[in-house]
Design a protein around this motif. Structure first.
Motif, PDB file in Angstrom:
ATOM      1  N   ALA A 139       0.792  -1.227   0.000  1.00  0.00           N
ATOM      2  CA  ALA A 139       0.000   0.000   0.000  1.00  0.00           C
ATOM      3  C   ALA A 139       0.830   1.285   0.000  1.00  0.00           C
ATOM      4  O   ALA A 139       0.539   2.212  -0.775  1.00  0.00           O
ATOM      5  N   PRO A 140       1.861   1.429   0.831  1.00  0.00           N
ATOM      6  CA  PRO A 140       2.612   2.703   0.830  1.00  0.00           C
ATOM      7  C   PRO A 140       3.225   3.048  -0.527  1.00  0.00           C
ATOM      8  O   PRO A 140       3.269   4.226  -0.915  1.00  0.00           O
ATOM      9  N   ARG A 198       2.010   2.430  -3.381  1.00  0.00           N
ATOM     10  CA  ARG A 198       0.960   2.744  -4.359  1.00  0.00           C
ATOM     11  C   ARG A 198       0.138   3.953  -3.948  1.00  0.00           C
ATOM     12  O   ARG A 198      -0.890   4.259  -4.554  1.00  0.00           O
ATOM     13  N   ARG A 199       0.611   4.677  -2.953  1.00  0.00           N
ATOM     14  CA  ARG A 199      -0.137   5.819  -2.424  1.00  0.00           C
ATOM     15  C   ARG A 199      -0.465   6.852  -3.507  1.00  0.00           C
ATOM     16  O   ARG A 199      -1.555   7.438  -3.518  1.00  0.00           O
ATOM     17  N   LEU A 218      -3.627   5.886  -5.591  1.00  0.00           N
ATOM     18  CA  LEU A 218      -4.872   5.661  -4.857  1.00  0.00           C
ATOM     19  C   LEU A 218      -5.420   7.008  -4.380  1.00  0.00           C
ATOM     20  O   LEU A 218      -4.693   8.006  -4.386  1.00  0.00           O
ATOM     21  N   LYS A 233      -6.293  10.403  -2.845  1.00  0.00           N
ATOM     22  CA  LYS A 233      -5.600  11.261  -1.899  1.00  0.00           C
ATOM     23  C   LYS A 233      -6.602  11.838  -0.900  1.00  0.00           C
ATOM     24  O   LYS A 233      -7.795  11.976  -1.217  1.00  0.00           O
ATOM     25  N   ARG A 285     -13.047   4.623   4.263  1.00  0.00           N
ATOM     26  CA  ARG A 285     -12.377   5.868   3.883  1.00  0.00           C
ATOM     27  C   ARG A 285     -13.051   7.068   4.532  1.00  0.00           C
ATOM     28  O   ARG A 285     -12.387   7.995   5.019  1.00  0.00           O
ATOM     29  N   LEU A 339      -6.896  -1.210   0.346  1.00  0.00           N
ATOM     30  CA  LEU A 339      -7.565   0.076   0.536  1.00  0.00           C
ATOM     31  C   LEU A 339      -7.696   0.415   2.016  1.00  0.00           C
ATOM     32  O   LEU A 339      -7.631   1.588   2.404  1.00  0.00           O
ATOM     33  N   HIS A 347      -4.377   1.688   3.050  1.00  0.00           N
ATOM     34  CA  HIS A 347      -4.147   3.006   2.451  1.00  0.00           C
ATOM     35  C   HIS A 347      -4.722   4.136   3.307  1.00  0.00           C
ATOM     36  O   HIS A 347      -4.175   5.240   3.326  1.00  0.00           O
TER      37      HIS A 347
END
Length: 300
Positions: A22-23, A25-26, A29, A31, A55, A148, A151
């Protein structure tokens, strides 16, 4: 061992890999503050529901979830995230093509990169280590959600530990003999409850339903009785357990991380299928990906 049984048993390792990914691919994804929609079909749609709720709970911004076929194209989003294991589902590809033409930023979270989706999404997150041979989704779906979840800072190693517990502990006694199953959720686990019911229908042809926990008493409890099982995947409102038990049904209060509770349901779906002499790798009327002809998709 069936493909689905093997794949559901490998979920903890897949979650660890997704959380570690995840980090990096920040940037592709959503913001913080971006108005975001997450879309999918079937299982992926229910993961989208859970991810959208997570989220917003994390304060990352307004987030909606839609089946790809029902995306409101008149609304404006900063980014649309598509969850698609196969990368070939017609509704997802049609939507991504339309969003590309409209100039909307898109990211596809995929299991198989060698598919048409790579030409339609602006950005990709490839979870090929979680791709599956089975028609019935288990590890790709939960791994995409873990990505996700990580993230937005909502994943912890405790979820992985709970998943291992879910794989190693006995299922509720006699659960495989039940004739009707209901799954309840709250907040982000509502999407998980919907997925739990879908998994029971797909793998074992069971009568299965799902609801937000507080909505259960507004009618659905009327079908609960002896031979039923009601399972809570999130926090349980006061009084529901007593009401379920009062009908003569079985009650399961989830005590693990809600995503790990879903792993327990995956195991139950396979157990019910085996009890009924069904093959969970060959669900009735289903294919790994829904690819429509122009005629079949005429109402899009």
């Amino acid at each position: 061992m069936s493909h689905v049984a093997y794949e559901l048993a490998t979920q903890p390792e897949c979650w660890e890999r997704a959380a570690a990914l995840a980090p990096s691919r920040r940037a592709v994804l959503p913001k913080p503050g971006e108005r975001t929609a997450i879309v999918g079909c079937g299982t992926s749609y229910y993961m989208a529901q859970a991810a959208a709720a997570l989220r917003e709970e994390a304060g990352q911004g307004e987030t909606d979830a839609f089946p790809a076929s029902e995306f409101p194209r008149h609304r404006r989003y900063d980014r649309v995230v598509a969850l698609t294991r196969s990368g070939t589902t017609t509704e997802v590809l049609d939507l991504l093509a339309g969003l590309k033409e409209a100039g909307v930023a898109t990211t596809a979270v995929i299991g198989d990169p060698d598919t048409p989706v790579i030409a339609l999404a602006d950005e990709l997150v490839v979870l090929d280590f979680a791709d599956e041979r089975s028609v019935v989704q288990t590890r790709f779906a939960t791994t995409a959600l873990t990505l996700l979840r990580a993230h937005v800072g909502a994943h912890t190693p405790a979820a992985v530990a709970d998943a291992r517990t879910a794989l190693g502990t006995p299922l509720p006694a006699g659960a495989e003999t039940r004739g009707q199953f209901t799954f309840l959720g709250r907040g982000w686990s509502v999407g998980l409850a919907h997925e739990a019911a879908l998994k029971m229908r797909e793998a074992s042809l069971s009568w299965a339903e799902s609801y937000p926990a507080m909505e259960y008493r507004h009618g659905p409890v009327s079908v609960t009785g002896p031979g039923s099982l009601t399972w809570s995947l999130g926090g349980t409102p006061d009084g529901i357990a007593e009401q379920v038990l009062g009908t003569g049904a079985a009650w399961v209060a989830g005590t693990l991380d809600p995503l790990a509770e879903l792993v327990r349901v995956h195991r139950l779906a396979v157990a019910v299928a085996e009890h009924r002499d069904l093959d969970p790798d060959a669900p009735r009327n289903l294919t790994r990906s829904v690819v429509l002809t122009n005629t079949e998709g005429a109402l899009r």
